[in-house]
Design a protein around this motif. Structure first.
Motif, PDB file in Angstrom:
ATOM      1  N   LEU A  26       3.028 -20.285 -27.755  1.00 25.87           N
ATOM      2  CA  LEU A  26       2.372 -20.266 -29.192  1.00 25.87           C
ATOM      3  C   LEU A  26       2.053 -18.622 -29.303  1.00 25.87           C
ATOM      4  O   LEU A  26       1.880 -18.300 -30.659  1.00 25.87           O
ATOM      5  N   ILE A  27       2.405 -17.681 -28.489  1.00 24.48           N
ATOM      6  CA  ILE A  27       1.909 -16.691 -28.639  1.00 24.48           C
ATOM      7  C   ILE A  27       2.535 -15.575 -29.789  1.00 24.48           C
ATOM      8  O   ILE A  27       1.965 -14.601 -30.346  1.00 24.48           O
ATOM      9  N   ALA A  28       3.881 -15.909 -29.890  1.00 19.59           N
ATOM     10  CA  ALA A  28       4.462 -14.858 -30.762  1.00 19.59           C
ATOM     11  C   ALA A  28       4.002 -15.332 -32.239  1.00 19.59           C
ATOM     12  O   ALA A  28       3.870 -14.452 -33.011  1.00 19.59           O
ATOM     13  N   ASP A  29       4.007 -16.475 -32.856  1.00 17.00           N
ATOM     14  CA  ASP A  29       3.489 -16.659 -34.233  1.00 17.00           C
ATOM     15  C   ASP A  29       2.136 -16.129 -34.216  1.00 17.00           C
ATOM     16  O   ASP A  29       1.784 -15.541 -35.271  1.00 17.00           O
ATOM     17  N   GLN A  30       1.216 -16.358 -33.207  1.00 15.77           N
ATOM     18  CA  GLN A  30      -0.040 -15.574 -33.343  1.00 15.77           C
ATOM     19  C   GLN A  30       0.024 -14.161 -33.654  1.00 15.77           C
ATOM     20  O   GLN A  30      -0.908 -13.652 -34.433  1.00 15.77           O
ATOM     21  N   VAL A  31       0.741 -13.570 -32.758  1.00 15.95           N
ATOM     22  CA  VAL A  31       0.888 -12.027 -32.640  1.00 15.95           C
ATOM     23  C   VAL A  31       1.477 -11.556 -33.935  1.00 15.95           C
ATOM     24  O   VAL A  31       1.076 -10.501 -34.678  1.00 15.95           O
ATOM     25  N   ALA A  32       2.527 -12.218 -34.767  1.00 17.94           N
ATOM     26  CA  ALA A  32       2.995 -11.925 -35.835  1.00 17.94           C
ATOM     27  C   ALA A  32       2.200 -12.054 -36.857  1.00 17.94           C
ATOM     28  O   ALA A  32       2.221 -10.998 -37.685  1.00 17.94           O
ATOM     29  N   ILE A  33       1.619 -12.976 -36.913  1.00 22.89           N
ATOM     30  CA  ILE A  33       0.850 -13.171 -38.244  1.00 22.89           C
ATOM     31  C   ILE A  33      -0.630 -12.334 -38.459  1.00 22.89           C
ATOM     32  O   ILE A  33      -0.937 -11.962 -39.547  1.00 22.89           O
ATOM     33  N   ASN A  34      -1.207 -12.528 -37.361  1.00 26.50           N
ATOM     34  CA  ASN A  34      -2.548 -11.405 -37.194  1.00 26.50           C
ATOM     35  C   ASN A  34      -3.029 -11.596 -35.636  1.00 26.50           C
ATOM     36  O   ASN A  34      -3.597 -12.378 -35.335  1.00 26.50           O
ATOM     37  N   TYR A  35      -2.695 -10.383 -35.218  1.00 24.57           N
ATOM     38  CA  TYR A  35      -2.866 -10.296 -33.777  1.00 24.57           C
ATOM     39  C   TYR A  35      -4.404 -10.031 -33.411  1.00 24.57           C
ATOM     40  O   TYR A  35      -4.949 -10.563 -32.426  1.00 24.57           O
ATOM     41  N   ARG A  36      -5.225  -9.694 -34.362  1.00 20.97           N
ATOM     42  CA  ARG A  36      -6.809  -9.711 -34.414  1.00 20.97           C
ATOM     43  C   ARG A  36      -6.990 -11.119 -34.051  1.00 20.97           C
ATOM     44  O   ARG A  36      -8.330 -11.322 -33.511  1.00 20.97           O
ATOM     45  N   LYS A  37      -6.580 -12.090 -34.597  1.00 16.65           N
ATOM     46  CA  LYS A  37      -6.932 -13.553 -34.439  1.00 16.65           C
ATOM     47  C   LYS A  37      -6.208 -14.292 -33.237  1.00 16.65           C
ATOM     48  O   LYS A  37      -6.634 -15.469 -33.120  1.00 16.65           O
ATOM     49  N   ALA A  38      -5.387 -13.609 -32.638  1.00 14.85           N
ATOM     50  CA  ALA A  38      -4.750 -14.202 -31.532  1.00 14.85           C
ATOM     51  C   ALA A  38      -5.387 -14.552 -30.180  1.00 14.85           C
ATOM     52  O   ALA A  38      -6.516 -13.897 -30.210  1.00 14.85           O
ATOM     53  N   ASP A  39      -4.747 -15.228 -29.377  1.00 17.36           N
ATOM     54  CA  ASP A  39      -5.518 -15.607 -28.108  1.00 17.36           C
ATOM     55  C   ASP A  39      -5.089 -14.529 -27.229  1.00 17.36           C
ATOM     56  O   ASP A  39      -4.192 -14.629 -26.160  1.00 17.36           O
ATOM     57  N   LEU A  40      -5.729 -13.310 -27.376  1.00 15.55           N
ATOM     58  CA  LEU A  40      -5.373 -12.252 -26.634  1.00 15.55           C
ATOM     59  C   LEU A  40      -6.566 -11.497 -26.022  1.00 15.55           C
ATOM     60  O   LEU A  40      -7.654 -11.645 -26.588  1.00 15.55           O
ATOM     61  N   ALA A  41      -6.453 -11.057 -24.997  1.00 14.72           N
ATOM     62  CA  ALA A  41      -7.238 -10.257 -24.199  1.00 14.72           C
ATOM     63  C   ALA A  41      -7.699  -8.929 -24.846  1.00 14.72           C
ATOM     64  O   ALA A  41      -6.917  -8.509 -25.699  1.00 14.72           O
ATOM     65  N   PRO A  42      -8.963  -8.331 -24.951  1.00 13.69           N
ATOM     66  CA  PRO A  42      -9.544  -7.472 -25.560  1.00 13.69           C
ATOM     67  C   PRO A  42      -8.282  -6.067 -25.314  1.00 13.69           C
ATOM     68  O   PRO A  42      -8.184  -5.299 -26.099  1.00 13.69           O
ATOM     69  N   ARG A  43      -7.913  -6.071 -24.205  1.00 12.00           N
ATOM     70  CA  ARG A  43      -7.140  -4.872 -23.678  1.00 12.00           C
ATOM     71  C   ARG A  43      -5.918  -5.131 -24.868  1.00 12.00           C
ATOM     72  O   ARG A  43      -5.213  -3.837 -25.088  1.00 12.00           O
ATOM     73  N   HIS A  44      -5.313  -6.158 -25.016  1.00 13.49           N
ATOM     74  CA  HIS A  44      -4.111  -6.378 -25.429  1.00 13.49           C
ATOM     75  C   HIS A  44      -4.312  -6.150 -27.068  1.00 13.49           C
ATOM     76  O   HIS A  44      -3.437  -5.489 -27.924  1.00 13.49           O
ATOM     77  N   LYS A  45      -5.471  -6.485 -27.709  1.00 15.44           N
ATOM     78  CA  LYS A  45      -5.827  -6.199 -29.215  1.00 15.44           C
ATOM     79  C   LYS A  45      -5.858  -4.686 -29.183  1.00 15.44           C
ATOM     80  O   LYS A  45      -5.402  -4.054 -30.141  1.00 15.44           O
ATOM     81  N   ALA A  46      -6.464  -4.057 -28.282  1.00 15.37           N
ATOM     82  CA  ALA A  46      -6.457  -2.592 -28.119  1.00 15.37           C
ATOM     83  C   ALA A  46      -5.067  -1.864 -28.322  1.00 15.37           C
ATOM     84  O   ALA A  46      -4.663  -0.800 -28.961  1.00 15.37           O
ATOM     85  N   MET A  47      -4.181  -2.578 -27.345  1.00 16.09           N
ATOM     86  CA  MET A  47      -2.913  -2.059 -27.276  1.00 16.09           C
ATOM     87  C   MET A  47      -2.177  -2.114 -28.750  1.00 16.09           C
ATOM     88  O   MET A  47      -1.378  -1.335 -29.027  1.00 16.09           O
ATOM     89  N   LEU A  48      -2.506  -3.347 -29.340  1.00 13.31           N
ATOM     90  CA  LEU A  48      -1.591  -3.336 -30.778  1.00 13.31           C
ATOM     91  C   LEU A  48      -2.576  -2.802 -31.897  1.00 13.31           C
ATOM     92  O   LEU A  48      -1.882  -1.998 -32.784  1.00 13.31           O
ATOM     93  N   ASP A  49      -3.620  -2.395 -31.735  1.00 16.50           N
ATOM     94  CA  ASP A  49      -4.509  -1.615 -32.787  1.00 16.50           C
ATOM     95  C   ASP A  49      -3.629  -0.247 -32.541  1.00 16.50           C
ATOM     96  O   ASP A  49      -3.563   0.316 -33.604  1.00 16.50           O
ATOM     97  N   PHE A  50      -3.353   0.382 -31.421  1.00 21.23           N
ATOM     98  CA  PHE A  50      -2.608   1.599 -31.402  1.00 21.23           C
ATOM     99  C   PHE A  50      -1.171   1.332 -31.979  1.00 21.23           C
ATOM    100  O   PHE A  50      -0.731   2.519 -32.732  1.00 21.23           O
ATOM    101  N   ALA A  51      -0.380   0.685 -31.460  1.00 19.14           N
ATOM    102  CA  ALA A  51       0.914   0.162 -31.941  1.00 19.14           C
ATOM    103  C   ALA A  51       0.791   0.089 -33.543  1.00 19.14           C
ATOM    104  O   ALA A  51       1.774   0.834 -34.101  1.00 19.14           O
TER     105      ALA A  51
END
Lengths: 197, 197, 197, 197, 197, 197
Positions: free
Chosen positions: D102-127
């Motif tokens: 499931l993760i790829a579709d979630q991360v593509a469309i809106n990583y802020r709403k994805a099933d991700l740990a806060p650490r991964h949201k921070a990683m994607l904020d920077f990216a």
């Protein structure tokens, strides 16, 4: 909850240099009240003098554009810049100069949908491009104006008014400049009613 | 130069299904004229029914927000979307519901500079984020509302109104929906004057 | 790390008004599970009724657009709005209605590069303008549609679907609405494989 | 309606320099087909060599980030750039490396709403800031990463991957690079099902 | 107040792998100093090798574009990305390769107003679209280039350079890469003066 | 390929009103040449007088900001507006007033990465917000300035300069105003070298 008219100190009339005070009193005579922009900018008399000299050169002298057309430019670009003071004060002036109670709100919100001739939409297309994307202005923009009968001098007028209000909108937003309450209703009523207000 | 009220065909009352016609006549009774949105959307009766059912669920039922607060949300987000019809029609309703002749123009042009309590600026911050950047809404936005006394149900109300007018503004802009002239002046005069108009 | 399906309370079926519960059970019968949007929006039964009445009027009735075309509009505009729920759920429906396992991902990410006929790219150009810049829609946009055989009624359909999902996307993003896991794979396998899943 | 895999000429394997052909055959061995990016970029062998050397240095070597984390960065930034090829191909790789359908579709469309740990949201904020607003990166962005355990070397990795796919996304969009159909389904089925496909 | 040349550790020459050190010394020989990009990227020798191999494939090999044309693309897109290092270093190279002391500043700030032939403005229109909106590149963009004599191979060159500097600008901004002071004046003086500096 | 200095007619000195000609001759005396802005704007003598009166009130009078600080504001905001004339001409003045050959290019391209004290970055943060988002200026912006020792009068100065060059940049872009070649090199050489040029 009413805010002060400026985030900066507003001078009292008696503190002002003679010429600045005279200008303000003459506006008061003509309009019936002192529009707040005069009081707010009087905080810096030298800038005040230059601001109104520039304003008058663009908005009051004879030229290619009617006075109502000039005010359309002000109202459309000022709403694009979210400038509270300018949309409300110049909206009033536009209603009066165009003798049209509806035009100012239409032009402010979405000039593309307003009751305007194609010529006026073309004028506002150019003004909005100067306001928002001046770096991309090119010969096609001048040609489009030409196609509606606006020559190079008219193009300068349109662009210069949009440029001047780019300045004016930013000053008003920085200073939290508040419009006088009189402007809200001005020009909205048929003439006989207006007299009663 | 006045435009038609819609780019699409506008049905005559007698062509409409009974329930749609009844709704329109009842509005006319209450307001004194038929707001154009009813006529324009009646082009599609099924969509009409759903639109007004949704509208009433958000704008008319009891809830966490006062009716004036709901209209503030409509007016602020509709100017962000450059929606001619909604700013002018709901600006009128806001003036009436807030009993304030000045508030609608202020909220439309720049709610950050309007004569509003901090609580109402926070409400409009949330509404504007739903209107313009809903994908980035997160727990900080809900916490900011909470800090001004808006609980989760109030947050839903604010967001749902902003979302509904995201639809409404797009329909009005697509259809070139034109506001009735009556809205421009409504709520701008003190009550006794208003009666004379 | 799986999130709840909504940031707001989700009612149990037995708490719901009869008609809302019936609608949900009928969807479950047909689809095999309850899409989360039904549960999330059931938090507000009146809004639920209007939302699905509107949805059905646009997405289920006969009309100028095929059902697959309608879903293309949903998928393209919902990814522009970064709406997790709508891209994934309607991507599944698009795959099924178009009988095409690839089309939904293509349309979501960049419809301009998708395996689409020019007519469908024109349809999505219009839909995206309604989604993102409705204030600038003008006669050129309608003429471009006309050039691909979409008449005024079809234009309304395209624009109305884009407008309705402007609402829907904002509600889903505000509520952190989570798509059911079933949607991710639905329509991706050739029919016999699909039966095994 | 299926498009060619590139707007530019695609070389036949036998025309290619030995090392380029060898690389392509080795990928084919490993993956079971030749991902189109290899064929499309082989149009320019020197650029091909540099591209894949860079790719491997960032995506294949040991480092601070797991391989799944690297693919999250690719998928999120590539959808922000509307890159058809990269979202679909790297979405597949992300599903496989994260063992998560499931993760790829979630991360593509809106990583802020994805099933991700806060650490991964921070990683994607920077990216995402490197992808979209690199000019404004400052010490606060590095501090935010540090707060989630990403040191300076990890920050370089995150930023360099986002920067490399800024290049890759632009090449794919310029060339209308088309993803192989195999990628769409890859990693979406539980392992035993996958074997059957 | 002068900043370090990188936010990341900068290796000493003697720590570097032989081939990386050799490349750096050869540049120093040719240019008279070591451009900081070599030192900053040497922090990661593998990425260094790929970066410069890619750079050389695009910027140094024979091809459809003159070397000055390639540098125009770098300078225009790098200012759009607010990349301090690339505008200043490649501005110097552009002045030298074009034998024109004025062109770099013009192209950086607003290529539409620069002293350029229409052919070069068309080249930069394409490059800027790849830099900023690559997802919307379509056949009209290629046709516009064709109209100025740029065939498909030239289009690839233009787009690939814009894409490569999308990467380079992001790395420089992430690393706070600082240009050498020598670049600021290089190519600004007529040749005999230049010799004295 | 060199363009004319204006898209509009440029008056000859002998055609100009006495005071305008005198101003121009006095600048020529002081600077050694006539900066093109004087000739281009002399097309409209009344606007010329107001423009330079405003300019002098902000840029030449004693005040809270040093003359170099004022020029930093001009250079940073003018590159944000892609104004060829203002970046190049005021870049020269900034180099001279700051006695720093490097600062102008740094501030133009990305002031966040420039060799500036935090106080000057805060000054430019405020100036850029007035240039680009004046409608959102609020008490937090003034507090940030205060934290770096800029009181309300200094804030007015910063904002008024940014606002004035919002006008100036738009006029220059509309008129395709071309900077004099002298500006490009001015202030780039150490003083003794400069004398030789």
């Amino acid at each position: 909850m009413a805010q002060p008219i400026s985030r900066f100190p507003v001078p009292r009339l008696e503190e002002l240099p003679e010429d600045v005070r005279a200008r303000i009193l003459s506006v008061q005579d003509k309009v019936g009240f002192v529009p707040n922009v005069f009081l707010v900018l009087a905080h810096r008399p030298e800038e005040f003098r230059a601001f109104f000299a520039y304003h008058d050169a663009l908005m009051e002298k004879p030229g290619a554009l009617s006075k109502a057309e000039r005010e359309m430019i002000v109202v459309a670009t000022s709403n694009a810049n979210h400038c509270h003071y300018c949309v409300i004060a110049h909206g009033a002036i536009l209603r009066i100069r165009a003798k049209d109670a509806l035009i100012a709100d239409q032009v402010a919100i979405n000039y593309r949908k307003a009751d305007l001739a194609p010529r006026h939409k073309a004028m506002l297309d150019f003004a909005m491009k100067v306001a928002l994307d001046a770096h991309a202005i090119d010969e096609h923009d001048f040609a489009a104006l030409q196609g509606h009968g606006f020559d190079a001098e008219a193009a300068w007028d349109i662009g210069a008014i949009a440029a001047f209000f780019a300045l004016s909108n930013r000053m008003a937003n920085m200073a939290d400049m508040r419009p006088n309450e009189e402007f809200y209703i001005m020009g909205r009523l048929p003439a006989p009613e207006a007299r009663k207000v």
